[in-house]
Write a protein that holds these residues in place. Structure first.
Motif, PDB file in Angstrom:
ATOM      1  N   GLY A  77       4.208  13.692   5.411  1.00  0.00           N
ATOM      2  CA  GLY A  77       5.275  14.675   5.532  1.00  0.00           C
ATOM      3  C   GLY A  77       4.660  16.060   5.558  1.00  0.00           C
ATOM      4  N   SER A  78       5.489  17.075   5.627  1.00  0.00           N
ATOM      5  CA  SER A  78       4.949  18.440   5.674  1.00  0.00           C
ATOM      6  C   SER A  78       4.369  18.872   4.332  1.00  0.00           C
ATOM      7  N   ASP A  79       4.855  18.283   3.224  1.00  0.00           N
ATOM      8  CA  ASP A  79       4.405  18.687   1.894  1.00  0.00           C
ATOM      9  C   ASP A  79       3.545  17.655   1.185  1.00  0.00           C
ATOM     10  N   LEU A  80       3.353  16.476   1.784  1.00  0.00           N
ATOM     11  CA  LEU A  80       2.698  15.390   1.069  1.00  0.00           C
ATOM     12  C   LEU A  80       2.112  14.376   2.048  1.00  0.00           C
ATOM     13  N   MET A  81       0.964  13.814   1.680  1.00  0.00           N
ATOM     14  CA  MET A  81       0.363  12.746   2.478  1.00  0.00           C
ATOM     15  C   MET A  81      -0.159  11.686   1.509  1.00  0.00           C
ATOM     16  N   SER A 116      -0.879  24.970  -0.952  1.00  0.00           N
ATOM     17  CA  SER A 116       0.374  24.689  -1.650  1.00  0.00           C
ATOM     18  C   SER A 116       0.518  25.565  -2.896  1.00  0.00           C
ATOM     19  N   GLU A 117       1.716  26.074  -3.094  1.00  0.00           N
ATOM     20  CA  GLU A 117       2.008  26.962  -4.221  1.00  0.00           C
ATOM     21  C   GLU A 117       1.822  26.270  -5.570  1.00  0.00           C
ATOM     22  N   ILE A 118       1.894  24.942  -5.619  1.00  0.00           N
ATOM     23  CA  ILE A 118       1.769  24.271  -6.918  1.00  0.00           C
ATOM     24  C   ILE A 118       0.396  24.459  -7.541  1.00  0.00           C
ATOM     25  N   PHE A 165      10.043  26.415  -7.950  1.00  0.00           N
ATOM     26  CA  PHE A 165      10.478  25.047  -7.728  1.00  0.00           C
ATOM     27  C   PHE A 165      11.577  24.719  -8.731  1.00  0.00           C
ATOM     28  N   LYS A 166      12.614  24.060  -8.244  1.00  0.00           N
ATOM     29  CA  LYS A 166      13.721  23.680  -9.110  1.00  0.00           C
ATOM     30  C   LYS A 166      13.335  22.456  -9.928  1.00  0.00           C
ATOM     31  N   LEU A 167      13.623  22.507 -11.209  1.00  0.00           N
ATOM     32  CA  LEU A 167      13.432  21.362 -12.100  1.00  0.00           C
ATOM     33  C   LEU A 167      14.773  21.042 -12.734  1.00  0.00           C
ATOM     34  N   ASN A 168      14.925  19.860 -13.211  1.00  0.00           N
ATOM     35  CA  ASN A 168      16.078  19.490 -14.016  1.00  0.00           C
ATOM     36  C   ASN A 168      15.595  18.433 -14.996  1.00  0.00           C
ATOM     37  N   THR A 169      14.904  18.900 -16.019  1.00  0.00           N
ATOM     38  CA  THR A 169      14.353  17.983 -17.003  1.00  0.00           C
ATOM     39  C   THR A 169      14.519  18.590 -18.389  1.00  0.00           C
ATOM     40  N   TYR A 170      14.385  17.759 -19.360  1.00  0.00           N
ATOM     41  CA  TYR A 170      14.604  18.201 -20.741  1.00  0.00           C
ATOM     42  C   TYR A 170      13.297  18.174 -21.521  1.00  0.00           C
ATOM     43  N   GLY A 171      13.303  18.912 -22.594  1.00  0.00           N
ATOM     44  CA  GLY A 171      12.137  18.979 -23.448  1.00  0.00           C
ATOM     45  C   GLY A 171      12.470  19.702 -24.734  1.00  0.00           C
ATOM     46  N   THR A 172      11.439  20.092 -25.439  1.00  0.00           N
ATOM     47  CA  THR A 172      11.633  20.778 -26.713  1.00  0.00           C
ATOM     48  C   THR A 172      10.696  21.969 -26.824  1.00  0.00           C
ATOM     49  N   LEU A 173      11.124  22.953 -27.606  1.00  0.00           N
ATOM     50  CA  LEU A 173      10.277  24.049 -28.076  1.00  0.00           C
ATOM     51  C   LEU A 173      10.048  23.791 -29.554  1.00  0.00           C
ATOM     52  N   LYS A 214      -0.246  16.004 -14.068  1.00  0.00           N
ATOM     53  CA  LYS A 214       1.043  15.298 -14.182  1.00  0.00           C
ATOM     54  C   LYS A 214       2.184  16.215 -13.765  1.00  0.00           C
ATOM     55  N   LEU A 215       2.139  17.472 -14.213  1.00  0.00           N
ATOM     56  CA  LEU A 215       3.190  18.432 -13.889  1.00  0.00           C
ATOM     57  C   LEU A 215       3.253  18.690 -12.390  1.00  0.00           C
ATOM     58  N   ARG A 216       2.112  18.906 -11.764  1.00  0.00           N
ATOM     59  CA  ARG A 216       2.086  19.163 -10.316  1.00  0.00           C
ATOM     60  C   ARG A 216       2.643  17.976  -9.532  1.00  0.00           C
ATOM     61  N   PHE A 217       2.254  16.760  -9.918  1.00  0.00           N
ATOM     62  CA  PHE A 217       2.762  15.564  -9.245  1.00  0.00           C
ATOM     63  C   PHE A 217       4.271  15.447  -9.446  1.00  0.00           C
ATOM     64  N   TYR A 218       4.746  15.728 -10.655  1.00  0.00           N
ATOM     65  CA  TYR A 218       6.171  15.674 -10.947  1.00  0.00           C
ATOM     66  C   TYR A 218       6.944  16.680 -10.090  1.00  0.00           C
ATOM     67  N   ILE A 219       6.413  17.897  -9.955  1.00  0.00           N
ATOM     68  CA  ILE A 219       7.079  18.925  -9.151  1.00  0.00           C
ATOM     69  C   ILE A 219       7.221  18.462  -7.706  1.00  0.00           C
ATOM     70  N   VAL A 220       6.132  17.939  -7.138  1.00  0.00           N
ATOM     71  CA  VAL A 220       6.161  17.494  -5.739  1.00  0.00           C
ATOM     72  C   VAL A 220       7.144  16.342  -5.559  1.00  0.00           C
ATOM     73  N   THR A 221       7.144  15.376  -6.463  1.00  0.00           N
ATOM     74  CA  THR A 221       8.072  14.252  -6.325  1.00  0.00           C
ATOM     75  C   THR A 221       9.530  14.705  -6.468  1.00  0.00           C
ATOM     76  N   GLN A 222       9.788  15.677  -7.345  1.00  0.00           N
ATOM     77  CA  GLN A 222      11.159  16.184  -7.506  1.00  0.00           C
ATOM     78  C   GLN A 222      11.626  16.910  -6.242  1.00  0.00           C
ATOM     79  N   GLN A 223      10.712  17.649  -5.599  1.00  0.00           N
ATOM     80  CA  GLN A 223      11.080  18.350  -4.372  1.00  0.00           C
ATOM     81  C   GLN A 223      11.366  17.364  -3.252  1.00  0.00           C
ATOM     82  N   LEU A 224      10.607  16.256  -3.191  1.00  0.00           N
ATOM     83  CA  LEU A 224      10.862  15.236  -2.167  1.00  0.00           C
ATOM     84  C   LEU A 224      12.202  14.563  -2.389  1.00  0.00           C
ATOM     85  N   MET A 225      12.533  14.287  -3.647  1.00  0.00           N
ATOM     86  CA  MET A 225      13.821  13.638  -3.947  1.00  0.00           C
ATOM     87  C   MET A 225      14.994  14.559  -3.649  1.00  0.00           C
TER      88      MET A 225
END
Length: 194
Positions: A21-25, A69-71, A96-104, A181-192
């Motif tokens: 794809g344009s963002d991933l191979m 890539s900006e990531i 990049f848009k995220l929609n995940t939960y976590g803690t401080l 892990k974070l970079r891979f997660y960002i790319v997969t979220q953008q593809l979805m």
């Protein structure tokens, strides 16, 4: 599958592209263990030549993204002075848009937050709590699919919205493993999201 050759550190590896794809191979290749995350790779065949970077390595394949890539601008900057970037409204960085939960986590207090954006400046998160301290280092736990990452962040700004408060936090420190892990997660979220 399309045949592709990968030039990495002066050695050519044979591979087959299973997704492009344009963002991933995604490339199945010989000796994927020779590659590590973040390294530069030149992918070529008879028609084109593309500079890529390794995003993830598994036992039989590589996940590659464009070299510019900006990531790869997302990283910890503990010594950088980013105050000017936050204050200069003319500076715009891709986010990049995220929609995940976590803690401080601060001493003995844990606050649940929703992480909604990430850019080279850091994370944007939302919480309905005014007790988040500015310019304070927090330990965090962020869910990335079935895994968690644990960066340290410094909260730099707050914006009161209609139903919540949005905070912005720089990445103070993050391990190389968690950053991959974070970079891979960002790319997969953008593809979805497409």
């Amino acid at each position: 599958m399309k045949d592709m050759q990968l030039l990495h550190q002066g050695k050519v590896y044979k591979g087959q592209v299973s997704y492009e794809g344009s963002d991933l191979m995604e490339v199945s290749c010989t000796e994927p263990s020779s590659f590590t995350g973040g390294e530069s790779v030149i992918c070529f065949d008879f028609q084109k030549r593309v500079q890529m970077r390794v995003l993830q390595v598994s036992k039989s394949k590589l996940i590659l993204v464009p070299a510019d890539s900006e990531i790869f601008n997302i990283e910890a900057r503990p010594d950088a002075v980013l105050d000017d970037m936050y204050r200069d409204e003319n500076l715009a960085f891709p986010s990049f848009k995220l929609n995940t939960y976590g803690t401080l986590i601060d001493d003995f207090r844990t606050m649940a937050v929703r992480f909604c954006r990430i850019s080279r400046l850091g994370f944007g998160f939302e919480i309905n709590d005014f007790s988040v301290k500015m310019n304070h280092v927090y330990d965090t736990m962020i869910m990335c699919d079935e895994e968690t990452i644990h960066p340290k962040v410094v909260v730099r700004y707050a914006h009161i919205q209609e139903k919540t408060i949005r905070y912005g936090a720089e990445i103070y420190s993050i391990s190389a493993k968690d950053l991959n892990k974070l970079r891979f997660y960002i790319v997969t979220q953008q593809l979805m999201a497409q």
